[in-house]
Design a protein around this motif. Structure first.
Motif, PDB file in Angstrom:
ATOM      1  N   ASP A 159      68.910 113.933  57.032  1.00  0.00           N
ATOM      2  CA  ASP A 159      67.937 113.607  56.546  1.00  0.00           C
ATOM      3  C   ASP A 159      67.354 112.752  55.752  1.00  0.00           C
ATOM      4  N   LYS A 160      66.411 111.923  56.059  1.00  0.00           N
ATOM      5  CA  LYS A 160      66.174 110.529  55.847  1.00  0.00           C
ATOM      6  C   LYS A 160      65.637 111.036  54.120  1.00  0.00           C
ATOM      7  N   THR A 161      64.696 111.949  54.133  1.00  0.00           N
ATOM      8  CA  THR A 161      64.088 112.602  52.822  1.00  0.00           C
ATOM      9  C   THR A 161      65.318 112.723  51.573  1.00  0.00           C
ATOM     10  N   LYS A 162      66.311 113.100  51.446  1.00  0.00           N
ATOM     11  CA  LYS A 162      67.054 113.608  51.199  1.00  0.00           C
ATOM     12  C   LYS A 162      68.132 112.454  50.899  1.00  0.00           C
ATOM     13  N   CYS A 163      68.424 111.316  52.110  1.00  0.00           N
ATOM     14  CA  CYS A 163      69.791 110.630  51.545  1.00  0.00           C
ATOM     15  C   CYS A 163      69.685 109.509  50.433  1.00  0.00           C
ATOM     16  N   MET A 164      70.792 109.189  49.947  1.00  0.00           N
ATOM     17  CA  MET A 164      70.357 107.842  48.982  1.00  0.00           C
ATOM     18  C   MET A 164      70.646 106.745  49.251  1.00  0.00           C
ATOM     19  N   GLY A 165      72.120 106.630  49.910  1.00  0.00           N
ATOM     20  CA  GLY A 165      72.516 105.719  50.348  1.00  0.00           C
ATOM     21  C   GLY A 165      73.292 105.426  49.834  1.00  0.00           C
ATOM     22  N   CYS A 166      74.419 106.344  49.636  1.00  0.00           N
ATOM     23  CA  CYS A 166      75.558 106.032  48.926  1.00  0.00           C
ATOM     24  C   CYS A 166      76.452 105.503  49.114  1.00  0.00           C
ATOM     25  N   GLY A 167      76.761 106.356  50.336  1.00  0.00           N
ATOM     26  CA  GLY A 167      77.777 105.187  51.986  1.00  0.00           C
ATOM     27  C   GLY A 167      78.987 106.760  51.651  1.00  0.00           C
ATOM     28  N   ALA A 168      78.868 107.956  50.652  1.00  0.00           N
ATOM     29  CA  ALA A 168      80.104 109.054  50.578  1.00  0.00           C
ATOM     30  C   ALA A 168      80.232 108.962  51.532  1.00  0.00           C
ATOM     31  N   CYS A 169      79.465 109.584  52.959  1.00  0.00           N
ATOM     32  CA  CYS A 169      80.040 109.387  54.112  1.00  0.00           C
ATOM     33  C   CYS A 169      80.714 108.777  54.718  1.00  0.00           C
ATOM     34  N   ILE A 170      80.463 107.525  54.140  1.00  0.00           N
ATOM     35  CA  ILE A 170      81.033 106.553  55.626  1.00  0.00           C
ATOM     36  C   ILE A 170      82.971 106.211  55.055  1.00  0.00           C
ATOM     37  N   THR A 171      82.701 106.717  53.818  1.00  0.00           N
ATOM     38  CA  THR A 171      84.079 106.402  53.281  1.00  0.00           C
ATOM     39  C   THR A 171      84.701 107.759  53.928  1.00  0.00           C
ATOM     40  N   VAL A 172      84.280 108.783  54.168  1.00  0.00           N
ATOM     41  CA  VAL A 172      85.569 109.989  55.004  1.00  0.00           C
ATOM     42  C   VAL A 172      85.159 109.470  56.218  1.00  0.00           C
ATOM     43  N   CYS A 173      84.231 109.086  57.066  1.00  0.00           N
ATOM     44  CA  CYS A 173      84.535 109.564  59.081  1.00  0.00           C
ATOM     45  C   CYS A 173      85.644 108.453  58.836  1.00  0.00           C
ATOM     46  N   PRO A 174      86.154 109.587  59.684  1.00  0.00           N
ATOM     47  CA  PRO A 174      87.410 108.774  59.990  1.00  0.00           C
ATOM     48  C   PRO A 174      87.353 108.236  61.321  1.00  0.00           C
ATOM     49  N   TYR A 175      85.481 107.633  61.975  1.00  0.00           N
ATOM     50  CA  TYR A 175      85.330 107.140  63.094  1.00  0.00           C
ATOM     51  C   TYR A 175      84.895 105.716  62.920  1.00  0.00           C
ATOM     52  N   ASP A 176      84.368 106.012  62.407  1.00  0.00           N
ATOM     53  CA  ASP A 176      83.415 104.161  60.918  1.00  0.00           C
ATOM     54  C   ASP A 176      82.022 104.473  62.461  1.00  0.00           C
ATOM     55  N   ALA A 177      82.040 106.113  62.430  1.00  0.00           N
ATOM     56  CA  ALA A 177      80.795 105.824  63.112  1.00  0.00           C
ATOM     57  C   ALA A 177      79.212 106.081  62.015  1.00  0.00           C
ATOM     58  N   ILE A 178      79.784 105.340  60.968  1.00  0.00           N
ATOM     59  CA  ILE A 178      78.128 105.420  60.256  1.00  0.00           C
ATOM     60  C   ILE A 178      77.837 104.302  59.426  1.00  0.00           C
ATOM     61  N   VAL A 179      76.719 104.235  59.603  1.00  0.00           N
ATOM     62  CA  VAL A 179      75.873 103.057  59.039  1.00  0.00           C
ATOM     63  C   VAL A 179      75.290 103.041  57.645  1.00  0.00           C
ATOM     64  N   ILE A 180      74.866 102.389  56.992  1.00  0.00           N
ATOM     65  CA  ILE A 180      73.550 102.529  56.264  1.00  0.00           C
ATOM     66  C   ILE A 180      72.805 101.482  57.105  1.00  0.00           C
ATOM     67  N   GLU A 181      71.202 101.736  57.701  1.00  0.00           N
ATOM     68  CA  GLU A 181      70.383 100.507  57.032  1.00  0.00           C
ATOM     69  C   GLU A 181      69.175 100.772  56.083  1.00  0.00           C
ATOM     70  N   GLU A 182      68.481  99.876  56.486  1.00  0.00           N
ATOM     71  CA  GLU A 182      67.990 100.130  55.323  1.00  0.00           C
ATOM     72  C   GLU A 182      67.486 101.416  54.120  1.00  0.00           C
ATOM     73  N   GLY A 183      68.614 101.583  52.981  1.00  0.00           N
ATOM     74  CA  GLY A 183      69.063 101.831  51.987  1.00  0.00           C
ATOM     75  C   GLY A 183      69.459 103.854  52.891  1.00  0.00           C
ATOM     76  N   VAL A 184      69.382 104.034  54.342  1.00  0.00           N
ATOM     77  CA  VAL A 184      69.421 105.163  54.870  1.00  0.00           C
ATOM     78  C   VAL A 184      70.717 104.813  55.987  1.00  0.00           C
ATOM     79  N   ALA A 185      71.693 106.180  55.549  1.00  0.00           N
ATOM     80  CA  ALA A 185      73.124 106.546  56.095  1.00  0.00           C
ATOM     81  C   ALA A 185      72.351 107.007  57.870  1.00  0.00           C
TER      82      ALA A 185
END
Ligand SMILES: Cc1cc2nc3c(=O)[nH]c(=O)nc-3n(C[C@H](O)[C@H](O)[C@H](O)COP(=O)(O)OP(=O)(O)OC[C@H]3O[C@@H](n4cnc5c(N)ncnc54)[C@H](O)[C@@H]3O)c2cc1C
Ligand SMILES: Nc1ncnc2c1ncn2[C@@H]1O[C@H](COP(=O)(O)O)[C@@H](O)[C@H]1O
Lengths: 400, 260
Positions: free
Chosen positions: A6-32
């Protein structure tokens, strides 16, 4: 299903990137953004402090509930080996009774091999019905005849839940049944519950080497199948006067493409190695320093009517065969009493024994992690502790 | 003899830590490895090839990164490698995984299929037998010794809870193997060179002729509803005092708990 941000809620903190076992998440323009490597493991869901990650279930076809409702009853596969019914069957009947009552349905057992008398015993342990086949093909364990006959019975009678022991036998042939019936199977469950309205079985089991527990549902298919770890469920009441129906099943046309040529029973100087069925296990690790150490543990095991287990380190050293190994890559055990001698308590070991009723840890290092899993911790040199324990137990036995 | 080995890339669970606050796995910096059991499967396949000739293919289903595991398999001496990958496979449980793997095995054809006993991330030990069922071939689980193998059949020793069985099966067949079977070799220099330039054959559901509803999340009857960390055990007691007293106290406690 897919996972969406949900782009309106995402703060781009990257917490999800840390837990993702597959390196599937990237931050683009401040949102995941969740990319193509996503395996839908959902590890990120609970990591988001903003609750910005959502599950979307749009692409899974709904199953008409009448289809599911036509499946009724709880079944327990009672395994036997060389004509002896495994005790896990009685535990499953105890657990199965609870599930059947919650759903207001019947509890049935399935017995292939052993004797008709054993089938009658299953009634006393709580089964309303027993599907029994005494055909010779079930004498030695072969996966295919068990899988085929059980699949046939399930297709015909349509139970909503099928349980078996998470034993060598259950874990080997049940997957064939699940694959044949295209239904869900959850391995090595340590607790079960049922949603009374939907009948969904909540199957809880350890994963990632015991680091986490997962609750698993099979909401769209029936039957819901699970293998259940021996000794974690309580046996039901044994009632001599109980009545039930034994239904004889014909094994016509059932074939095996594997042949058991020989069966070898493992016993070592009078100590049985069936760790899963043992009430008392004395386990040794690297702290034993050698083969001789295990002789001491065997003596203690004989005294307590138990059997001997080992950590992987001890097995790798060649002090004791692999069939004694307890843990993630060995056996999972659940005895009344587990005594760990000279075992540090690595998570891969703990996962195999931490559901034991009482755990005694003997270790000279007070910081060893085994102590955090232990009911009783004894800090000391096992070369003093164990002989003294043996001596004291002998004295008490002698004095009785 | 054509042998297919199913290998899975897994996180090294020995290195996985838990964030106690959030209850999630800390995967950061955790290396991915070939599932340890599968390294024994590879070793078994290579040594059979050395005896009987033939080829060994490694097969994996996973995200694009899983290619690294296949290259590692080639460095050990595997001849060919197949990666089943694509969005459609995401979220697969054991049934959907077995469906995809059996799809590729049907395509490449194999006389003997070797899997590890279980993967150390899921610990289910179900994929092997399920693949055998999809292929309609016999299987033997927990193989700890290969006694004999020839073009027609295989004779093995299988671990059981109370000992072991000697089992024979005609080929094609599938076996799942335990650690006791062998000691995996290390990659050779030549192997490492091969691994760099080897072609990894990639396949999606369409190439395997599998409709999207039988693979990945859609083909998975089981769904993970909740993940949580096991709570700490209560009732812990550190015994104290001179050793003799500790042991007396222990025996008394155990008698009270009816453990003795
Ligand atoms: C994928 C994977 C799977 C694994 N699976 C398993 C598994 O199934 N089972 C398993 O056990 N391990 C498993 N391991 C290994 C595990 O991580 C540990 O390495 C292993 O359990 C350690 O065994 P240990 O406790 O005997 O040895 P150590 O960790 O070396 O501990 C020895 C302990 O003995 C104590 N000690 C030494 N001398 C004495 C003495 N005289 N008196 C009292 N105490 C003494 C020491 O203080 C120490 O705590 C696995 C690892 C991996 C990576
Ligand atoms: N995604 C996968 N790709 C290839 N092989 C797999 C995969 N998942 C499981 N396997 C094989 O099946 C075995 C058992 O895995 P599991 O049932 O997940 O415990 C593993 O040791 C592998 O040989």
């Amino acid at each position: 299903m897919s996972l969406k941000i949900d782009k309106t809620k995402c703060m781009g903190c990257g917490a999800c990137i840390t837990v993702c076992p597959y390196d599937a998440i990237v931050i683009e323009e401040g949102v995941a953004r969740i990319g193509e490597y996503c395996q839908l493991c959902q590890a990120c869901l609970s990591s988001c402090p903003e609750g910005a990650i959502m599950e979307r279930k749009e692409d899974q076809a709904a199953v008409p509930s009448e289809d599911l409702a036509s499946w009724r009853g709880v079944w327990v596969f009672a395994e036997q080996r060389e004509g002896r019914v495994a005790p896990v069957a009685f535990e499953l009947l105890g657990e199965g009774r609870k599930l059947a009552s919650a759903r207001g349905t019947e509890l049935s057992a399935v017995l292939f091999g052993a004797s008709r008398n054993d089938a009658a015993e299953l009634v006393k342990w709580g089964a309303d019905k027993v599907y029994y086949c005494g055909d010779d093909i079930f004498r030695g364990f072969a996966d295919e005849p068990n899988a085929e006959l059980l699949s046939r019975l399930i297709s015909k009678h349509k139970p909503e839940v099928v349980l078996a022991g998470a034993t060598a036998i259950g874990r080997s042939f049940l997957p064939r049944v699940a694959a044949r019936l295209k239904t869900g199977l959850t391995a090595d469950c340590t607790s079960l519950d049922i949603e009374t309205d939907t009948g969904n079985l909540i199957q809880t089991r350890p994963a990632y080497g015991g680091n986490i527990m997962a609750s698993i549902l099979s909401p769209r298919t029936r039957p819901q199948m699970a293998t259940v770890r021996p000794k974690v469920m309580k046996t039901g009441r044994y009632e001599t006067g109980r009545h039930g129906e034994i239904i004889d099943i014909d094994a016509a046309g059932i074939k095996a493409r594997t042949r058991v040529l020989e069966t070898i029973k493992a016993t070592e100087s009078g100590v049985n190695v069936n760790l899963q069925e043992a009430d008392v296990i004395i386990s040794g690790g690297r702290g034993l320093k050698g083969k001789e150490g295990f002789e001491m543990l065997k003596e203690l095991a004989r005294l307590l009517n138990g059997t001997v287990g080992a950590s992987r380190a001890a097995v790798d050293e060649g002090w004791i065969p692999y069939c004694h190994q307890v843990g993630q890559t060995g056996k999972t055990v659940c005895p009344k009493l587990y005594i760990a001698c000279g075992i540090s308590g690595a998570v891969q070991h703990l996962v195999g024994m931490q559901s034991s009723d009482v755990i005694v840890a003997i270790n000279k290092n007070p910081e060893a992690p085994i102590f955090s899993a232990a009911t009783y911790g004894l800090v000391g040199d096992l070369n003093e502790v164990v002989p003294l324990l043996i001596k004291k137990l002998r004295e008490r036995k002698g004095g009785q | 003899m054509k042998i297919a080995v199913c290998i899975k890339q897994v996180p090294d669970t020995a290195e996985v830590r838990i964030n106690r606050e959030t209850g999630t796995l800390i995967r950061e910096g955790v290396p991915s490895i070939i599932n340890p059991y599968d390294t024994h499967a590879i070793e078994a396949a290579l040594s059979i090839r050395e005896m009987l000739g033939g080829t060994v293919c490694a097969v994996t289903m996973g995200p694009p990164q899983a290619e690294a595991s296949l290259r590692e398999a080639i460095s050990l001496g595997v001849d060919e490698a197949f990666l089943v990958t694509g969005r459609e496979f995401a979220g697969a449980d054991t049934l959907a995984t077995a469906c995809a793997l059996s799809g590729v095995i049907k395509k490449i054809g194999a006389d003997l299929i070797i899997c590890g006993k279980q993967a150390i991330d899921g610990d289910t030990a179900q994929v092997g037998p399920e693949v055998a069922e999809f292929l309609d071939i016999p299987h033997v689980s927990y193989v700890k010794k290969i006694i004999e193998v020839n073009a027609e059949s295989i004779k093995v020793e299988r671990m059981m809870d109370d000992g072991s069985d000697i089992v024979e099966a005609g080929l094609p067949a599938l076996i799942t193997v335990v650690r006791e079977l062998n000691t995996p070799r290390l990659p050779s220099l030549k192997g490492k060179m091969n691994a760099k330039k080897a072609e990894i054959k990639k396949m999606g559901a369409a190439e395997l002729g599998l409709p999207p509803e039988v693979v990945g999340f859609n083909g998975s009857p089981t769904q993970v509803k909740k993940i949580f960390t096991p709570g700490p055990r209560g009732g812990r007691k550190q015994l104290e005092g001179p050793l003799e007293e500790q042991i007396d106290a222990l025996i008394n406690e155990l008698l009270e708990k009816k453990c003795l």
